[in-house]
Motif scaffolding. Structure first.
Motif, mmCIF file in Angstrom:
data_model
loop_
_atom_site.group_PDB
_atom_site.id
_atom_site.type_symbol
_atom_site.label_atom_id
_atom_site.label_comp_id
_atom_site.label_asym_id
_atom_site.label_seq_id
_atom_site.Cartn_x
_atom_site.Cartn_y
_atom_site.Cartn_z
ATOM 1 N N GLN A 1 -3.409 -4.162 4.689
ATOM 2 C CA GLN A 1 -4.163 -3.222 3.836
ATOM 3 C C GLN A 1 -4.785 -3.919 2.624
ATOM 4 O O GLN A 1 -5.978 -3.791 2.402
ATOM 5 N N SER B 1 0.796 -1.233 0.000
ATOM 6 C CA SER B 1 0.000 0.000 0.000
ATOM 7 C C SER B 1 0.827 1.281 0.000
ATOM 8 O O SER B 1 0.272 2.355 0.196
ATOM 9 N N ASP C 1 0.891 5.520 3.658
ATOM 10 C CA ASP C 1 -0.183 4.745 4.277
ATOM 11 C C ASP C 1 -0.181 4.869 5.800
ATOM 12 O O ASP C 1 -0.772 4.056 6.487
#
Ligand code: UDP
Length: 406
Positions: free
Chosen positions: A128, A42, A263
């Motif tokens: 994620q 991510s 992230d």
């Protein structure tokens, strides 16, 4: 291809791991030439996973495995929820409301529409993108690689994630302490560093001084350094307290360098809260500068990674590789990297950490001895060539189920 476009090849590792090991790895890669593999995570920068993937994906290509790297996208809402999940997997609390799970699942669904994952092998990193597996018809093995410290995950969250995890063909954790009751086979791969990257390659004294001078970091006193995302689990507050205790006995300068990963929405807030403690000899920097990381880890008298939870500390391996002694939190993967009193110190309290810091700052010989042993530990156990070999072995183990060989 001109000389600037040449990539690191597995043969380049021969000087560290020997020609025989290189030949063995090449032999293992041979059946997987042209295998199509993708990693999914991510963020392209910030944090250990992006660091690993930028080198590992290229090294896999260099041995003939066609390896890509995808990143999922999401709104700040989504990353705020996944950061809460990250924290809860490391033992924090979470309020798993219906709304949060709905956002998580919707964004995952959108990403699965955008990403056509019809590869021979799909490797999904961390929570994620975990649930993406729900939306595909598998063509080959799907592997979930979780980098988080899972010694004490929040049970409610773990229960929610388990049905997704059990759809995978294999799960990889960093160390065997993170083993869980799962139907899926579990493997344990410790991460590794790339000795040829800008972050880890040799630097001349001039190059080091230039980087430090550029950021006006004084080098008149020994440097004590922690390089980490600004994250409470890394205990930057604790490092400042340790420094304040230690400097009563020995003069030194503290540098905390951090970056904020795409992230990780909490980074900014942690950074701002630390700034209040900034003073002439406590330098707190938020920068994206890998050469600066390299220079600081080389110039430091002592590097800290005082984490309270840590799946595995890449920063620990990076500093050890540079021959710098590391004081690490006695947590998670760091315990596998540092052998207390031999190639560094493991600490569980502020007082203990300050004591070890003073000891190291006062004893150049001890610093050199520990630094040398640390470097050897990384050479033996934590170079990217070892991680590549583990992935190749894993691909081999799927041979009978999925006929992966080209
Ligand atoms: N890092 C960096 N700049 C910074 C802070 C961290 O390049 O200002 C890098 C660090 O050198 C390491 C990675 O981010 O390669 C962090 O990995 P680690 O496993 O230590 O922690 P994570 O962020 O994955 O929890």
């Amino acid at each position: 291809m001109n000389k600037h476009q040449s990539l690191i090849q597995i043969d380049d590792y021969a000087k560290y791991i020997g020609k025989d090991s290189v030949a063995r790895i090449k032999e293992k890669a041979r059946p997987f030439r042209n295998l199509h593999v993708t990693h999914v995570n991510s963020t392209y920068y910030g944090g250990g996973v992006a660091e690993l993937l930028s080198s590992l994906s290229l090294l896999m290509n260099s041995v003939g495995v066609r390896t890509g790297w995808r990143m999922i996208q999401g709104s700040p809402d989504f990353f705020s929820i996944t950061k809460k999940m990250h924290n809860a997997l490391q033992g924090g609390k979470i309020n798993l409301t219906h709304r949060k799970l709905q956002i998580y699942e919707e964004v995952i669904y959108e990403n699965s529409i955008r990403n056509h994952l019809d590869h021979d092998v799909v490797i999904i990193h961390d929570p994620q993108p975990l649930a993406m597996i729900d939306h595909y018809k598998k063509k080959g093995p799907w592997i979930w690689r979780c980098h988080i410290d899972l010694s004490n995950p929040n049970p409610e969250l773990w229960k929610y994630l388990t049905p997704f995890i059990e759809k995978y063909d294999a799960v990889i954790f960093s160390i065997k302490e993170y083993k869980k009751r799962l139907k899926t086979p579990q493997l344990f791969f410790m991460p590794a560093i790339d000795p040829f990257s800008i972050k880890n390659r040799e630097l001349s004294k001039e190059e080091i001084d230039e980087r430090l001078c550029h950021y006006r970091i004084p080098t008149d006193l020994p440097l004590v350094v922690q390089v980490s995302r600004f994250d409470r689990w890394k205990d930057p507050e604790g490092v400042i307290q340790v420094y304040k205790l230690a400097r009563k006995k020995v003069e030194c300068t503290l540098v905390l360098l951090g970056d904020v990963a795409l992230d990780d929405p909490e980074g900014e807030e942690v950074y701002k809260s630390l700034l209040k403690q900034q003073e002439e000899r406590i330098i707190i920097l938020s920068r994206q500068d890998t050469a600066l990381v390299n220079a600081l880890q080389r110039k430091a008298a002592v590097v800290f990674q005082k984490s309270i939870r840590e799946g595995f500390g890449l920063t620990v391996a990076e500093a050890m590789w540079k021959g710098t002694p590391v004081i690490g939190g006695d947590a998670g993967g760091i315990r596998y990297q540092i052998e207390d009193g031999i190639n560094g110190f493991l600490v569980s309290s502020i007082n203990e950490a300050a004591d070890r810091l003073v000891k190291l700052l006062k004893n150049k010989k001890l610093r050199e001895q520990m630094g040398k042993k640390g470097k050897e530990t990384v050479r033996e156990k934590f170079l990217m060539s070892r991680l590549l070999e583990q992935y190749l072995d894993l691909f081999s183990s799927f041979e009978t189920v999925y006929r992966l060989k080209a």
